[in-house]
Motif scaffolding. Structure first.
Motif, PDB file in Angstrom:
ATOM      1  N   UNK A 190      47.669  42.718  36.031  1.00 25.51           N
ATOM      2  CA  UNK A 190      47.558  42.144  37.368  1.00 25.51           C
ATOM      3  C   UNK A 190      46.966  43.148  38.347  1.00 25.51           C
ATOM      4  N   UNK A 191      47.372  44.417  38.221  1.00 31.01           N
ATOM      5  CA  UNK A 191      46.854  45.439  39.130  1.00 31.01           C
ATOM      6  C   UNK A 191      45.372  45.665  38.905  1.00 31.01           C
ATOM      7  N   UNK A 192      44.943  45.639  37.644  1.00 32.08           N
ATOM      8  CA  UNK A 192      43.528  45.824  37.348  1.00 32.08           C
ATOM      9  C   UNK A 192      42.705  44.690  37.940  1.00 32.08           C
ATOM     10  N   UNK A 193      43.216  43.458  37.822  1.00 32.15           N
ATOM     11  CA  UNK A 193      42.499  42.325  38.402  1.00 32.15           C
ATOM     12  C   UNK A 193      42.413  42.449  39.917  1.00 32.15           C
ATOM     13  N   UNK A 194      43.488  42.884  40.545  1.00 33.45           N
ATOM     14  CA  UNK A 194      43.487  43.047  41.995  1.00 33.45           C
ATOM     15  C   UNK A 194      42.488  44.112  42.423  1.00 33.45           C
ATOM     16  N   UNK A 195      42.365  45.174  41.624  1.00 35.62           N
ATOM     17  CA  UNK A 195      41.405  46.232  41.943  1.00 35.62           C
ATOM     18  C   UNK A 195      39.972  45.740  41.808  1.00 35.62           C
ATOM     19  N   UNK A 196      39.738  44.875  40.827  1.00 34.64           N
ATOM     20  CA  UNK A 196      38.381  44.411  40.557  1.00 34.64           C
ATOM     21  C   UNK A 196      37.925  43.320  41.515  1.00 34.64           C
ATOM     22  N   UNK A 197      38.840  42.488  41.998  1.00 28.91           N
ATOM     23  CA  UNK A 197      38.440  41.270  42.713  1.00 28.91           C
ATOM     24  C   UNK A 197      37.524  41.514  43.911  1.00 28.91           C
ATOM     25  N   UNK A 198      37.761  42.505  44.770  1.00 28.76           N
ATOM     26  CA  UNK A 198      36.852  42.676  45.912  1.00 28.76           C
ATOM     27  C   UNK A 198      35.406  42.930  45.493  1.00 28.76           C
ATOM     28  N   UNK A 201      33.911  39.683  44.256  1.00 27.01           N
ATOM     29  CA  UNK A 201      33.560  38.847  45.403  1.00 27.01           C
ATOM     30  C   UNK A 201      32.271  39.334  46.067  1.00 27.01           C
ATOM     31  N   UNK A 202      32.095  40.659  46.134  1.00 26.18           N
ATOM     32  CA  UNK A 202      30.868  41.201  46.724  1.00 26.18           C
ATOM     33  C   UNK A 202      29.645  40.824  45.887  1.00 26.18           C
ATOM     34  N   UNK A 203      29.785  40.857  44.563  1.00 28.10           N
ATOM     35  CA  UNK A 203      28.667  40.479  43.695  1.00 28.10           C
ATOM     36  C   UNK A 203      28.344  38.994  43.828  1.00 28.10           C
ATOM     37  N   UNK A 204      29.366  38.164  43.954  1.00 27.08           N
ATOM     38  CA  UNK A 204      29.151  36.726  44.061  1.00 27.08           C
ATOM     39  C   UNK A 204      28.372  36.352  45.320  1.00 27.08           C
ATOM     40  N   UNK A 205      28.412  37.194  46.336  1.00 30.14           N
ATOM     41  CA  UNK A 205      27.664  36.911  47.562  1.00 30.14           C
ATOM     42  C   UNK A 205      26.158  36.866  47.318  1.00 30.14           C
ATOM     43  N   UNK A 207      24.816  36.131  43.993  1.00 27.56           N
ATOM     44  CA  UNK A 207      24.539  35.467  42.721  1.00 27.56           C
ATOM     45  C   UNK A 207      24.247  33.986  42.934  1.00 27.56           C
ATOM     46  N   UNK A 208      23.398  33.435  42.066  1.00 31.81           N
ATOM     47  CA  UNK A 208      23.164  31.992  42.080  1.00 31.81           C
ATOM     48  C   UNK A 208      23.855  31.293  40.913  1.00 31.81           C
ATOM     49  N   UNK A 209      24.220  32.053  39.876  1.00 33.96           N
ATOM     50  CA  UNK A 209      24.922  31.508  38.714  1.00 33.96           C
ATOM     51  C   UNK A 209      26.063  32.453  38.370  1.00 33.96           C
ATOM     52  N   UNK A 210      27.228  31.899  38.086  1.00 34.37           N
ATOM     53  CA  UNK A 210      28.365  32.674  37.599  1.00 34.37           C
ATOM     54  C   UNK A 210      28.790  32.098  36.257  1.00 34.37           C
ATOM     55  N   UNK A 211      29.032  32.975  35.288  1.00 32.19           N
ATOM     56  CA  UNK A 211      29.410  32.516  33.959  1.00 32.19           C
ATOM     57  C   UNK A 211      30.529  33.398  33.418  1.00 32.19           C
ATOM     58  N   UNK A 212      31.534  32.752  32.825  1.00 29.39           N
ATOM     59  CA  UNK A 212      32.637  33.510  32.240  1.00 29.39           C
ATOM     60  C   UNK A 212      33.686  32.576  31.689  1.00 29.39           C
ATOM     61  N   UNK A 213      34.643  33.152  30.960  1.00 31.09           N
ATOM     62  CA  UNK A 213      35.761  32.348  30.470  1.00 31.09           C
ATOM     63  C   UNK A 213      36.831  32.250  31.556  1.00 31.09           C
ATOM     64  N   UNK A 214      37.938  31.595  31.237  1.00 30.78           N
ATOM     65  CA  UNK A 214      38.968  31.348  32.247  1.00 30.78           C
ATOM     66  C   UNK A 214      39.574  32.656  32.739  1.00 30.78           C
ATOM     67  N   UNK A 215      39.842  33.594  31.823  1.00 27.95           N
ATOM     68  CA  UNK A 215      40.372  34.889  32.245  1.00 27.95           C
ATOM     69  C   UNK A 215      39.428  35.567  33.221  1.00 27.95           C
ATOM     70  N   UNK A 216      38.140  35.563  32.894  1.00 29.82           N
ATOM     71  CA  UNK A 216      37.143  36.216  33.741  1.00 29.82           C
ATOM     72  C   UNK A 216      37.016  35.516  35.087  1.00 29.82           C
ATOM     73  N   UNK A 217      37.072  34.191  35.064  1.00 28.13           N
ATOM     74  CA  UNK A 217      36.996  33.446  36.322  1.00 28.13           C
ATOM     75  C   UNK A 217      38.211  33.717  37.200  1.00 28.13           C
ATOM     76  N   UNK A 218      39.352  33.992  36.566  1.00 27.78           N
ATOM     77  CA  UNK A 218      40.549  34.302  37.345  1.00 27.78           C
ATOM     78  C   UNK A 218      40.381  35.605  38.123  1.00 27.78           C
ATOM     79  N   UNK A 219      39.695  36.571  37.514  1.00 28.70           N
ATOM     80  CA  UNK A 219      39.450  37.825  38.232  1.00 28.70           C
ATOM     81  C   UNK A 219      38.706  37.551  39.528  1.00 28.70           C
ATOM     82  N   UNK A 220      37.724  36.673  39.469  1.00 30.14           N
ATOM     83  CA  UNK A 220      36.885  36.397  40.633  1.00 30.14           C
ATOM     84  C   UNK A 220      37.559  35.476  41.646  1.00 30.14           C
ATOM     85  N   UNK A 221      38.398  34.548  41.179  1.00 29.51           N
ATOM     86  CA  UNK A 221      38.899  33.494  42.062  1.00 29.51           C
ATOM     87  C   UNK A 221      40.404  33.497  42.274  1.00 29.51           C
ATOM     88  N   UNK A 222      41.162  34.134  41.370  1.00 24.15           N
ATOM     89  CA  UNK A 222      42.612  34.065  41.433  1.00 24.15           C
ATOM     90  C   UNK A 222      43.181  32.776  40.871  1.00 24.15           C
TER      91      UNK A 222
END
Length: 330
Positions: A190-198, A201-205, A207-222
C-alpha cells in the motif's frame, strides 16, 4: 530528421535468463536460455514483428550483455540509436521460474541501479519523440531519478501530440514495496502504491492511451473495479483506457462512448511473462492501422496468447501472418 518512427518506446531493457526446464525451482535448474528482455523493449520488438518501424530509448552497461542487447535489437529490426551505455553499471539481468499455467516468479538483478533508470532529460531527442506516430512510456520509468524527470519531460514535450501510451506497468519492488496491489503485500504494498500514484497522475496528464491490468490501474486510480478504473482514467484525460482482466479478457473504453469487452483466447500456457508486451505491440499496430476497438482487442489478445504458449518473450513475438492464422483457427 529521418521519416518519423511508427513507435518509440522508453524504458527497461536487459537480458532475460530463462530456465529451459519448467516446473523446477531455480535452485534445481540446470540449463538456461538467454533472451532480450525489458517491457518497453519487448513492446518495440512486438511492433517490429508486425511490420512497424520502431525504436527504443534506454541504457545498458558497457559490458558483453550490453553488446548483446544492441545486437538483438538490430536482429529484430528495432533501431538502437538511443540505447546508450552507462560505464559503471551492469546491464540488468532477469531470471524467472516457470510453473505453468499461472506462476512465473521474477527475480530482477538491477542493483546498485539499473542503467535504464539513468536516462537524463537533456539526452532526449525531443524532436524524434514528438514526431513519432506513437510514443510509449512505462510506470517503471517513473520509479527513480533521473529517469522520472526524463520520462515526464518527454511526455510534456510531446503534449499529447499523436498517440501517447502510458503503460501502467506496476512493479512494486521498484518502489520499495511488495505485493501486486493494495490487498496484496501488506503495508509495504500500500505504501509503495501511495508513493507511486502522484507520478502516475502526472504522466496521465500527457497520455492519450492508458493500458494495464487491474492492479496497475489501481496504482493510478485507487480503484479496482475494471469499469470504474477505465472511467477514472478517462476522467484524467486519456482518450482510450484498456484494462486487462486476466481470465475475464480485456475491457477497452473510449472517450467517445465506444466500448469493447473481449474474452481471452485459450492456449496451453508455457510462460505468461511476455504476453502483456505482445498485447502492447499489437495494440500499437491496431492504433496505427485505425482499427475499431473490438478487432484491435481481439488481435492484441491473440498476440498475447501466442507468446504465452512459447518460452521466451522477445523472440516469441508473433508476425502478422501468425496472428491471422491463430485467429482464423478460433
Amino acid at each position: 530528421m529521418t521519416e518519423p518512427y511508427d513507435l518509440i518506446t522508453m524504458g527497461r531493457t536487459g537480458v532475460d535468463i530463462y530456465p529451459l526446464q519448467t516446473g523446477v525451482s531455480l535452485a534445481r535448474v540446470e540449463t538456461f536460455g538467454k533472451f532480450l528482455g525489458g517491457s518497453a523493449t519487448n513492446v518495440a520488438v512486438a511492433a517490429a514483428r508486425l511490420g512497424r518501424r520502431s525504436a527504443v530509448i534506454s541504457r545498458t552497461g558497457r559490458d558483453p550483455f550490453g553488446e548483446y542487447v544492441h545486437q538483438a535489437l538490430r536482429d529484430f529490426g528495432v533501431d538502437d540509436r538511443w540505447v546508450t551505455p552507462v560505464p559503471d553499471l551492469p546491464t540488468p539481468v532477469t531470471f524467472c521460474e516457470i510453473f505453468p499455467p499461472d506462476d512465473f516468479p521474477l527475480y530482477f538483478y538491477r542493483r546498485p541501479k539499473a542503467p535504464d533508470l539513468v536516462i537524463h532529460p537533456e539526452e532526449l531527442d525531443l524532436a524524434a519523440i514528438c514526431a513519432a506516430r506513437i510514443f510509449w512510456v512505462t510506470g517503471t520509468g517513473l520509479c527513480e531519478e533521473p529517469s522520472r524527470s526524463a520520462t515526464l519531460a518527454a511526455l510534456k514535450a510531446r503534449a499529447r501530440k499523436g498517440t501517447t501510451v502510458f503503460d501502467l506497468d506496476w512493479r512494486p519492488m521498484f518502489w520499495g514495496g511488495e505485493g501486486g496491489a493494495s490487498g496484496d503485500g501488506g503495508a509495504s504494498g500500500a505504501a509503495a502504491m501511495a508513493a507511486a500514484r502522484p507520478y502516475y497522475e502526472a504522466a496521465l496528464e500527457h497520455a492519450t492511451v492508458a493500458v494495464g491490468n487491474v492492479d496497475e490501474a489501481e496504482v493510478a486510480t485507487g480503484l479496482r473495479d475494471p469499469r470504474a478504473c477505465a472511467e477514472a482514467l478517462l476522467e484524467r484525460g486519456v482518450e482510450l483506457a484498456v484494462i486487462k482482466q486476466g481470465p475475464k479478457g480485456v475491457l477497452a473504453v473510449h472517450r467517445d462512448g465506444r466500448t469493447a469487452e473481449v474474452p481471452p483466447l485459450p492456449v496451453e500456457v508455457v510462460n505468461g511473462l511476455g504476453a502483456g508486451d505482445a498485447f502492447g505491440g499489437s495494440l500499437c499496430h491496431g492504433l496505427l492501422s485505425g482499427w475499431e476497438l473490438e478487432p484491435m482487442m481481439r488481435h492484441a489478445n491473440a498476440a498475447g496468447a501466442i507468446v504465452a504458449s512459447r518460452l521466451a518473450c522477445s523472440s516469441a513475438m508473433p508476425t502478422a501472418a501468425e496472428v491471422e492464422e491463430f485467429l482464423a483457427g478460433r
